[in-house]
Design a protein around this motif. Structure first.
Motif, PDB file in Angstrom:
ATOM      1  N   ASP A 141       6.896  19.527  19.920  1.00  0.00           N
ATOM      2  CA  ASP A 141       7.674  20.726  19.599  1.00  0.00           C
ATOM      3  C   ASP A 141       6.844  21.291  18.505  1.00  0.00           C
ATOM      4  N   THR A 142       6.030  20.622  17.621  1.00  0.00           N
ATOM      5  CA  THR A 142       5.336  21.089  16.485  1.00  0.00           C
ATOM      6  C   THR A 142       4.035  21.686  17.074  1.00  0.00           C
ATOM      7  N   PHE A 143       3.433  20.937  18.043  1.00  0.00           N
ATOM      8  CA  PHE A 143       2.291  21.704  19.006  1.00  0.00           C
ATOM      9  C   PHE A 143       2.422  22.646  19.654  1.00  0.00           C
ATOM     10  N   ASN A 144       3.643  23.025  20.332  1.00  0.00           N
ATOM     11  CA  ASN A 144       3.963  23.997  20.993  1.00  0.00           C
ATOM     12  C   ASN A 144       4.104  25.158  20.045  1.00  0.00           C
ATOM     13  N   TRP A 145       4.675  25.126  18.954  1.00  0.00           N
ATOM     14  CA  TRP A 145       4.954  26.190  18.102  1.00  0.00           C
ATOM     15  C   TRP A 145       3.524  26.359  17.415  1.00  0.00           C
ATOM     16  N   PHE A 146       2.779  25.738  17.307  1.00  0.00           N
ATOM     17  CA  PHE A 146       1.241  25.851  16.764  1.00  0.00           C
ATOM     18  C   PHE A 146       0.437  26.874  17.728  1.00  0.00           C
ATOM     19  N   LYS A 147       0.592  26.365  19.131  1.00  0.00           N
ATOM     20  CA  LYS A 147       0.108  27.057  20.361  1.00  0.00           C
ATOM     21  C   LYS A 147       0.540  28.710  20.337  1.00  0.00           C
TER      22      LYS A 147
END
Length: 159
Positions: A141-147
């Motif tokens: 979820d954090t990685f998707n938010w960062f993208k």
């Protein structure tokens, strides 16, 4: 009439005899400011519960329903509705108690008699597996938010 504490003490002895570490078994464990569970099995490293047990002297519909509600409230207070929940009733057998697992079948709560206690390592591994899955989901979820933020910033810079 037998006291619930006597049933819990027999259960605690039974757990130790079946491979549970003595220091992982806690009577009257504080779940929240409002609740105390009769017996909790705790992971010694994380100090989080891997199973909760509620005890009643005898198995009657009224005491059974009260215990089920108590267990559900404990799980909600902990923020973990996947924790294994058990009901323990006094009985005239070798162990001096009967053990039931509170589970779901067809979206209904059911009590299932369990003749033997799950091994401590199985409970602990289940707990660890849930923790790893939760961490992986948070990471994704954090990685998707960062993208999303990167693409948004790239769009803003381009404009």
């Amino acid at each position: 009439m037998e006291r619930e504490i006597d049933i819990l003490n027999r259960l605690a002895q039974y757990l130790v005899q079946h491979g549970y570490p003595q220091d992982s078994i806690i009577l009257e464990w504080k779940v929240s400011d409002k609740y105390r569970v009769d017996l909790a099995v705790i992971d010694n490293i994380s100090k989080k519960p891997v199973a909760l047990f509620e005890s009643k002297r005898d198995r009657r519909n009224e005491s059974e329903n009260i215990a089920i509600e108590q267990l559900k409230n404990y799980a909600k207070a902990l923020g973990d509705t996947t924790i294994p929940l058990y009901l323990v009733f006094g009985a005239n057998n070798v162990e001096g108690f009967e053990l039931f697992f509170l589970g779901e079948e067809d979206d209904k709560e059911v009590l299932k008699f369990i003749p033997t206690i799950p091994q401590f390592t199985n409970l602990k591994n289940g707990f660890l597996s849930k923790a790893v899955s939760k961490n992986e989901k948070e990471k994704k979820d954090t990685f998707n938010w960062f993208k999303f933020i990167c693409w948004l910033l790239a769009l803003v810079v381009m404009i």
